[in-house]
Motif scaffolding. Structure first.
Motif, mmCIF file in Angstrom:
data_model
loop_
_atom_site.group_PDB
_atom_site.id
_atom_site.type_symbol
_atom_site.label_atom_id
_atom_site.label_comp_id
_atom_site.label_asym_id
_atom_site.label_seq_id
_atom_site.Cartn_x
_atom_site.Cartn_y
_atom_site.Cartn_z
ATOM 1 N N LEU A 53 45.105 -57.793 53.889
ATOM 2 C CA LEU A 53 43.856 -58.532 53.767
ATOM 3 C C LEU A 53 42.636 -57.623 53.805
ATOM 4 N N SER A 54 42.717 -56.560 54.611
ATOM 5 C CA SER A 54 41.589 -55.636 54.686
ATOM 6 C C SER A 54 42.038 -54.298 55.251
ATOM 7 N N SER A 55 41.210 -53.296 55.004
ATOM 8 C CA SER A 55 41.445 -51.953 55.514
ATOM 9 C C SER A 55 40.092 -51.335 55.804
ATOM 10 N N LEU A 56 39.950 -50.691 56.951
ATOM 11 C CA LEU A 56 38.673 -50.070 57.277
ATOM 12 C C LEU A 56 38.889 -48.873 58.188
ATOM 13 N N VAL A 57 37.948 -47.961 58.173
ATOM 14 C CA VAL A 57 37.959 -46.817 59.082
ATOM 15 C C VAL A 57 37.187 -47.232 60.318
ATOM 16 N N ALA A 58 37.837 -47.138 61.471
ATOM 17 C CA ALA A 58 37.245 -47.649 62.701
ATOM 18 C C ALA A 58 36.787 -46.552 63.655
ATOM 19 N N HIS A 59 37.404 -45.396 63.595
ATOM 20 C CA HIS A 59 37.112 -44.328 64.550
ATOM 21 C C HIS A 59 37.051 -42.980 63.837
ATOM 22 N N GLU A 60 36.625 -41.976 64.589
ATOM 23 C CA GLU A 60 36.575 -40.609 64.065
ATOM 24 C C GLU A 60 37.778 -39.812 64.552
ATOM 25 N N GLY A 61 38.865 -40.491 64.742
ATOM 26 C CA GLY A 61 40.113 -39.893 65.194
ATOM 27 C C GLY A 61 41.167 -40.981 65.245
ATOM 28 N N PRO A 62 42.388 -40.635 65.633
ATOM 29 C CA PRO A 62 43.472 -41.612 65.659
ATOM 30 C C PRO A 62 43.167 -42.820 66.548
ATOM 31 N N ILE A 63 43.743 -43.962 66.193
ATOM 32 C CA ILE A 63 43.651 -45.163 67.008
ATOM 33 C C ILE A 63 44.638 -45.003 68.159
ATOM 34 N N LEU A 64 44.159 -45.100 69.404
ATOM 35 C CA LEU A 64 45.017 -44.910 70.568
ATOM 36 C C LEU A 64 45.407 -46.217 71.237
ATOM 37 N N VAL A 66 40.160 -55.341 69.152
ATOM 38 C CA VAL A 66 39.571 -54.418 70.122
ATOM 39 C C VAL A 66 40.347 -53.113 70.017
ATOM 40 N N THR A 67 39.637 -52.015 69.748
ATOM 41 C CA THR A 67 40.306 -50.726 69.566
ATOM 42 C C THR A 67 39.687 -49.651 70.447
ATOM 43 N N SER A 68 40.500 -48.673 70.767
ATOM 44 C CA SER A 68 40.012 -47.439 71.379
ATOM 45 C C SER A 68 40.576 -46.300 70.546
ATOM 46 N N GLY A 69 39.796 -45.234 70.452
ATOM 47 C CA GLY A 69 40.215 -44.116 69.618
ATOM 48 C C GLY A 69 40.137 -42.792 70.342
ATOM 49 N N TYR A 70 40.669 -41.777 69.699
ATOM 50 C CA TYR A 70 40.631 -40.414 70.214
ATOM 51 C C TYR A 70 39.194 -39.934 70.370
ATOM 52 N N ASP A 71 38.272 -40.580 69.638
ATOM 53 C CA ASP A 71 36.852 -40.238 69.731
ATOM 54 C C ASP A 71 36.188 -40.815 70.984
ATOM 55 N N LYS A 72 36.980 -41.421 71.878
ATOM 56 C CA LYS A 72 36.529 -41.992 73.154
ATOM 57 C C LYS A 72 35.619 -43.199 72.969
ATOM 58 N N ALA A 73 35.683 -43.841 71.815
ATOM 59 C CA ALA A 73 34.881 -45.034 71.541
ATOM 60 C C ALA A 73 35.746 -46.285 71.693
ATOM 61 N N LEU A 74 35.105 -47.365 72.092
ATOM 62 C CA LEU A 74 35.720 -48.675 72.163
ATOM 63 C C LEU A 74 34.980 -49.562 71.183
ATOM 64 N N LYS A 75 35.711 -50.256 70.310
ATOM 65 C CA LYS A 75 35.069 -51.071 69.276
ATOM 66 C C LYS A 75 35.683 -52.457 69.239
ATOM 67 N N VAL A 76 34.856 -53.445 68.871
ATOM 68 C CA VAL A 76 35.305 -54.808 68.663
ATOM 69 C C VAL A 76 34.964 -55.167 67.222
ATOM 70 N N ILE A 77 35.963 -55.596 66.463
ATOM 71 C CA ILE A 77 35.819 -55.833 65.029
ATOM 72 C C ILE A 77 36.328 -57.229 64.700
ATOM 73 N N GLU A 78 35.629 -57.949 63.839
ATOM 74 C CA GLU A 78 36.098 -59.253 63.365
ATOM 75 C C GLU A 78 37.234 -59.042 62.360
ATOM 76 N N ALA A 79 38.360 -59.704 62.567
ATOM 77 C CA ALA A 79 39.506 -59.543 61.671
ATOM 78 C C ALA A 79 39.465 -60.485 60.482
ATOM 79 N N ARG A 80 38.590 -61.454 60.505
ATOM 80 C CA ARG A 80 38.563 -62.468 59.439
ATOM 81 C C ARG A 80 38.020 -61.886 58.219
#
Length: 69
Positions: free
Chosen positions: A33-44, A55-69
Motif C-alpha cells: 500500500l505504501s513505502s516511505l523512508v522513516a529514519h536515517e538508519g535501520p529500523i530497530l 510507532v518506530t525507533s531507529g538507529y538514528d535515535k529518533a522516535l516517530k509516529v506515522i499514519e499508516a492509512r
C-alpha cells in the motif's frame, strides 16, 4: 526486514528494514500500500496502534509516529 508487525485486525502488515524504509502491506492479497523512508538508519523497533499509527525507533535515535492509512 528487521521488524514486522500486524495490525490488530490482521488486515495490515508493516515491515521495517535496514534500508531505513517502512512498507505497509494489505494482507488479503499481499499488495504493498505504501513505502516511505522513516529514519536515517535501520529500523530497530516498531509497533502498530489500534488506529493504524506506526510507532518506530531507529538507529538514528529518533522516535516517530506515522499514519499508516
Amino acid at each position: 526486514i528487521t521488524r514486522c508487525r500486524f495490525s490488530r485486525d490482521g488486515k495490515t502488515l508493516v515491515t521495517g528494514s535496514h534500508d531505513c524504509s517502512i512498507k505497509v502491506w494489505e494482507t488479503s492479497q499481499w499488495k504493498r500500500l505504501s513505502s516511505l523512508v522513516a529514519h536515517e538508519g535501520p529500523i530497530l523497533g516498531m509497533d502498530v496502534t489500534g488506529d493504524l499509527r506506526i510507532v518506530t525507533s531507529g538507529y538514528d535515535k529518533a522516535l516517530k509516529v506515522i499514519e499508516a492509512r
